[in-house]
Design an enzyme around this catalytic site. Structure first.
Site, PDB file in Angstrom:
ATOM      1  N   GLU A 122       0.827  -1.209   0.000  1.00 44.58           N
ATOM      2  CA  GLU A 122       0.000   0.000   0.000  1.00 44.58           C
ATOM      3  C   GLU A 122       0.856   1.251   0.000  1.00 44.58           C
ATOM      4  O   GLU A 122       2.076   1.195   0.203  1.00 44.58           O
ATOM      5  CB  GLU A 122      -0.928   0.006   1.220  1.00 44.58           C
ATOM      6  CG  GLU A 122      -0.198   0.004   2.548  1.00 44.58           C
ATOM      7  CD  GLU A 122      -1.126  -0.274   3.740  1.00 44.58           C
ATOM      8  OE1 GLU A 122      -2.248  -0.763   3.538  1.00 44.58           O
ATOM      9  OE2 GLU A 122      -0.701  -0.001   4.872  1.00 44.58           O
ATOM     10  N   HIS A 180       3.931  -1.237  10.566  1.00 53.61           N
ATOM     11  CA  HIS A 180       3.538   0.163  10.452  1.00 53.61           C
ATOM     12  C   HIS A 180       2.321   0.469  11.314  1.00 53.61           C
ATOM     13  O   HIS A 180       1.614  -0.434  11.771  1.00 53.61           O
ATOM     14  CB  HIS A 180       3.205   0.495   8.988  1.00 53.61           C
ATOM     15  CG  HIS A 180       2.053  -0.297   8.447  1.00 53.61           C
ATOM     16  ND1 HIS A 180       2.214  -1.531   7.858  1.00 53.61           N
ATOM     17  CD2 HIS A 180       0.706  -0.051   8.415  1.00 53.61           C
ATOM     18  CE1 HIS A 180       1.034  -2.000   7.478  1.00 53.61           C
ATOM     19  NE2 HIS A 180       0.109  -1.123   7.810  1.00 53.61           N
ATOM     20  N   ARG A 200      -2.468  -7.948  13.378  1.00 54.05           N
ATOM     21  CA  ARG A 200      -2.323  -6.947  14.431  1.00 54.05           C
ATOM     22  C   ARG A 200      -1.275  -7.425  15.422  1.00 54.05           C
ATOM     23  O   ARG A 200      -1.387  -8.508  15.993  1.00 54.05           O
ATOM     24  CB  ARG A 200      -3.675  -6.743  15.113  1.00 54.05           C
ATOM     25  CG  ARG A 200      -3.819  -5.442  15.861  1.00 54.05           C
ATOM     26  CD  ARG A 200      -5.218  -5.273  16.445  1.00 54.05           C
ATOM     27  NE  ARG A 200      -6.221  -5.025  15.434  1.00 54.05           N
ATOM     28  CZ  ARG A 200      -7.309  -5.770  15.252  1.00 54.05           C
ATOM     29  NH1 ARG A 200      -7.540  -6.824  16.024  1.00 54.05           N
ATOM     30  NH2 ARG A 200      -8.173  -5.469  14.315  1.00 54.05           N
TER      31      ARG A 200
END
Length: 326
Positions: A122, A180, A200
């Site tokens: 992304e 990130h 996560r």
């Protein structure tokens, strides 16, 4: 002549534990009765949230249905041959009223093995930032899996992560595997692969309104993380007015920024790809085939491959992200 035309889609609004109000107050998008809005999905082929055309003769048609019907006419031959009936990009706006979880996304290989899905590379374009806003991308030192596990287990995960100041117009490219998080106070446009797989790692011990902590994916993340330390994480580019400036180019997408204070024309005939415009400032009228389509800040428009040439007319100027697959 193709029945396809420049397509706008109905926004999909998502409340999040860390979401805020800037989708409404800054981008002027009404998310109704939701308590907050952490993300909007503007163009999505994700199976659980497929975009629906908002206007015109194809209003109400799903992006997946259009892809099945129009195939390479919609996305380009090379893109269709590779991705088939899955639209390859997901476009979002993200409003972080609090820090997002520290997370990582798997690459294509791992995502295919585990989830029969694409990976998730992304990029972020910072639309607006509160003073002092920061984000996390990558590690701030040489890293190994064992060193990472030790830091995580001892409660010192934040000590090994690279924190960056972030301001409007900054760009960050995040290949799959890079640890990130988006920091509090940031409003972001995100271009990414079509994938909703997130591991996560750390969630600041937050609980939801029922007192429950969100699930962590500690073990799953280990094989997904790129442990390499990089000298620079922010994408460097030179802003130039009234020119097309490349921000990111990778196998999954190319994204340019167009910062114009005058009208211009675009010729996409050399591309074997659809094109997406994400308007992050100002507005313009896109003209094609004697039709006019108004696009303002906070809106996205998809140009099918069958559309080669368009005019972008503006009186007050615009800034758009232009994305396609090379």
């Amino acid at each position: 002549m193709s029945a396809l035309y420049p397509l706008k889609f109905k926004t999909i609004y998502k409340d999040k534990i860390w979401g805020g109000q800037k989708i409404k107050t800054y981008l002027h998008k009404d998310f109704g009765n939701l308590p907050n809005c952490g993300e909007t999905w503007e163009i999505s082929g994700v199976k659980s949230d497929v975009s629906v055309v908002a206007s015109g003769p194809l209003e109400g048609e799903s992006l997946a249905g259009l892809l099945e019907q129009y195939k390479d006419e919609l996305v380009g031959k090379k893109v269709y041959d590779h991705f088939g009936n899955i639209f390859p990009l997901l476009v979002k706006f993200i409003d972080a009223n609090d820090d997002l979880s520290v997370q990582v996304h798997p690459d294509d290989k791992l995502a295919k093995e585990r989830h029969n899905s694409f990976g998730k590379t992304e990029m972020w374009y910072i639309i607006e930032a509160d003073p002092g806003s920061t984000l996390i991308t990558g590690f701030n030192q040489e890293m190994t899996e064992q060193k990472y596990v030790d830091a995580l287990n001892s409660g010192h995960i934040m000590d090994i992560l690279n924190r960056e100041e972030a301001a409007a117009d900054d760009v960050f490219f995040l290949p799959a595997g890079r640890v990130h998080t988006i920091g509090k106070g940031l409003l972001i446009a995100e271009i990414q692969q079509t994938s909703d797989i997130t591991y996560r790692i750390y969630d600041f011990d937050r609980v939801d309104d029922k007192g429950n902590k969100r699930e962590l994916h500690t073990e799953e993340a280990l094989a997904a993380i790129d442990y390499k330390h990089y000298p620079e994480y922010k994408t460097k580019y030179e802003p130039r007015e009234n020119e097309t400036v490349e921000l990111v180019s990778c196998p999954y997408f190319t994204t340019n920024v167009l910062d114009f204070d005058e009208s211009t024309a675009k010729d996409y005939s050399s591309l074997d790809s659809f094109v997406i415009h994400v308007c992050v400032e100002g507005g313009y009228t896109l003209k094609y085939n004697d039709q006019a389509y108004a696009v303002k800040m906070g809106e996205c428009i998809l140009l099918p491959k069958s559309i080669d040439k368009v005019e972008l007319e503006t009186t007050g100027g615009f800034k758009i992200l232009e994305s396609y697959i090379r």
